[in-house]
Design an enzyme around this catalytic site. Sequence first.
Site, PDB file in Angstrom:
ATOM      1  N   HIS A 110      -2.994 -10.676   1.054  1.00 55.52           N
ATOM      2  CA  HIS A 110      -4.066 -10.169   1.904  1.00 55.52           C
ATOM      3  C   HIS A 110      -4.633 -11.206   2.863  1.00 55.52           C
ATOM      4  CE1 HIS A 110      -4.062  -6.625  -0.889  1.00 55.52           C
ATOM      5  NE2 HIS A 110      -3.642  -6.228   0.287  1.00 55.52           N
ATOM      6  N   ARG A 209      -5.002   2.052   6.734  1.00 57.58           N
ATOM      7  CA  ARG A 209      -5.123   1.774   5.294  1.00 57.58           C
ATOM      8  C   ARG A 209      -6.471   2.296   4.795  1.00 57.58           C
ATOM      9  NH1 ARG A 209      -2.288  -3.491   6.631  1.00 57.58           N
ATOM     10  NH2 ARG A 209      -0.491  -3.604   5.242  1.00 57.58           N
ATOM     11  N   GLU A 334       8.890   2.479   0.278  1.00 58.87           N
ATOM     12  CA  GLU A 334       8.477   1.143  -0.182  1.00 58.87           C
ATOM     13  C   GLU A 334       9.204   0.730  -1.447  1.00 58.87           C
ATOM     14  OE1 GLU A 334       4.135   0.236   0.752  1.00 58.87           O
ATOM     15  OE2 GLU A 334       3.991   2.201  -0.178  1.00 58.87           O
ATOM     16  N   ASP A 358       6.153  -4.104   0.429  1.00 58.15           N
ATOM     17  CA  ASP A 358       6.467  -3.674  -0.935  1.00 58.15           C
ATOM     18  C   ASP A 358       7.968  -3.472  -1.120  1.00 58.15           C
ATOM     19  OD1 ASP A 358       4.111  -3.669  -2.490  1.00 58.15           O
ATOM     20  OD2 ASP A 358       3.353  -2.018  -1.277  1.00 58.15           O
ATOM     21  N   CYS A 405       6.065  -0.376   9.100  1.00 59.51           N
ATOM     22  CA  CYS A 405       4.659  -0.782   9.190  1.00 59.51           C
ATOM     23  C   CYS A 405       4.345  -1.967   8.293  1.00 59.51           C
ATOM     24  CB  CYS A 405       3.732   0.391   8.891  1.00 59.51           C
ATOM     25  SG  CYS A 405       3.910   1.033   7.232  1.00 59.51           S
TER      26      CYS A 405
HETATM   27  C1  PEP Z   1       3.867  -2.362   2.861  1.00 61.30           C
HETATM   28  O1  PEP Z   1       3.980  -2.403   1.628  1.00 61.30           O
HETATM   29  O2  PEP Z   1       4.729  -2.809   3.647  1.00 61.30           O
HETATM   30  C2  PEP Z   1       2.659  -1.770   3.482  1.00 61.30           C
HETATM   31  C3  PEP Z   1       2.584  -1.590   4.781  1.00 61.30           C
HETATM   32  O3  PEP Z   1       1.622  -1.440   2.661  1.00 61.30           O
HETATM   33  P1  PEP Z   1       0.576  -2.496   2.026  1.00 61.30           P
HETATM   34  O4  PEP Z   1       0.815  -3.831   2.653  1.00 61.30           O
HETATM   35  O5  PEP Z   1      -0.794  -1.952   2.310  1.00 61.30           O
HETATM   36  O6  PEP Z   1       0.934  -2.430   0.563  1.00 61.30           O
HETATM   37 MG    MG Z   2       2.689  -1.143   0.445  1.00 59.64          MG
END
Ligand code: PEP
Ligand code: MG
Length: 474
Positions: A110, A209, A334, A358, A405
């Site tokens: 994050h 998100r 994912e 993911d 994404c």
């Molecule tokens: C991902 O997993 O690529 C994604 C866009 O979702 P997050 O980063 O919110 O898990």
């Molecule tokens: Mg994800």
Amino acid sequence: MATDPDLIADASLRIRDRGLTPERAAWEAIGSVADTIGAAGPRQAERVSDLYDIRNRMVSSLTGRAAPGVPDPGHPFVLLAVDLAPADTAGLDTARCLAIVTEEGGATSHTAIIARSLGIPAVVGVPSATAIPDGTLLLVDGITGEVIKEPTVDQQAATAPVLRPHREKLMSPGSTADGHRVALLANIGSARDIASALECGAEGVGLYRTELYFLGRTEAPSVGEQVNACRAVFSRFAGRRVVVRTLDAGSDKPMPFLGYVEEPNPALGVRGFRTAASHPELLHDQLMAIKVAAEAETAEVWVMAPMITTVDEVRSFAQGADDAGLPIIGVMIETPAAALQAELILAEVDFVSIGTNDLAQYTFAADRHSASLASLNDPWQPALLRMVEMVTGAAADSGKPVGVCGEAAADPQLALVRAGLGVSSLSMAPGALAEISRSLAAVTLDVCRRAARAACDSDSPSSAREAVRALLTT
Ligand code: PEP
Ligand code: MG
């Protein structure tokens, strides 16, 4: 979290009924949320430390003291840290902080995501970063992940041309030199992201998100609150696409109101769409809220579910979204299971969006937050590219759109590979849009296709990068 209505209501009650000072009331109210989250198990400890961080900031603000956290040396600087609390990263002055280097965290953690959304180059997982003495000249390349101490004049000169202002604007819709369209969209999760997506000229939102307005809550937000939150986004993107992702709870995004039991492997546990099995009302309310908000605004609203693993889950989500009256329904790819069944999944929905953060972690069985496994989560890993190829191939056969994404959508050369694989949209931190647009506009679709082939056929991330670089320079 700091503006959470439950939290504010609780603190206000403590002032009114018990005569506490505002700072004491804020201290106790956040402490009580932290206790609830902490009781959900030791894995929630990170969230609790975020809450304490917010508490310290609130108390500093209420008592007129400087906020704890990142010191301001009074001149532009590169920030070196073991790790950063999300609040530290989110509050950085982007005019002062030129780059971030941390010892911990993965490229899709994050801290990295927030730094990227602020347009600050960040390199995470650099051992002994904090041992670099203050005053050292550093060259930080947020794209390659290189951190060079005391760079030579030549190294500095070679880097200077790629320095860009933080808020560069996308001047035209994404397309290759020969007119092949790739929509360039923004990932958003906060009010600040909405503003920068608009400022950077995003064609729309490829990943909203929504779980960020659920985080840190002791109870799920009401449908009314969710409608307001969605309308705040939809109204700013009138006439443009907004892809809303339904709640992606669990794992690194714990939510106390889901009543989590301690899981030995939360990333492999009840997360994402899996929470809908035990809490169908949450998904139902969210879909209703999205529908009401979409009807009140003119944005083109698409909806998608995270962390899908089976075709039955896709059917169940599509049915729920259809019952709510939502017209454009998709899912995220994912997990390797979803990529392998992309063809069957695409038969059930209108679009798919690949979450490479993911997808990489599950393909390589490597925690995306682990600095020591960062090389496995490298988005140039040919096995990951082949996973993406599997999905884009299925999408081409079905004639349905496929987006990417994950964080790696912001890599300019990887964008060419993705376009060559047949991705129809790339969604990323807003600050990266202009660079990606330039990168696409400089090549033809044929070059992108050759880059994709070369990268997928490589046997390592470095040879994939090298193969594409060589192709672009010939
Ligand atoms: C991902 O997993 O690529 C994604 C866009 O979702 P997050 O980063 O919110 O898990
Ligand atoms: Mg994800």
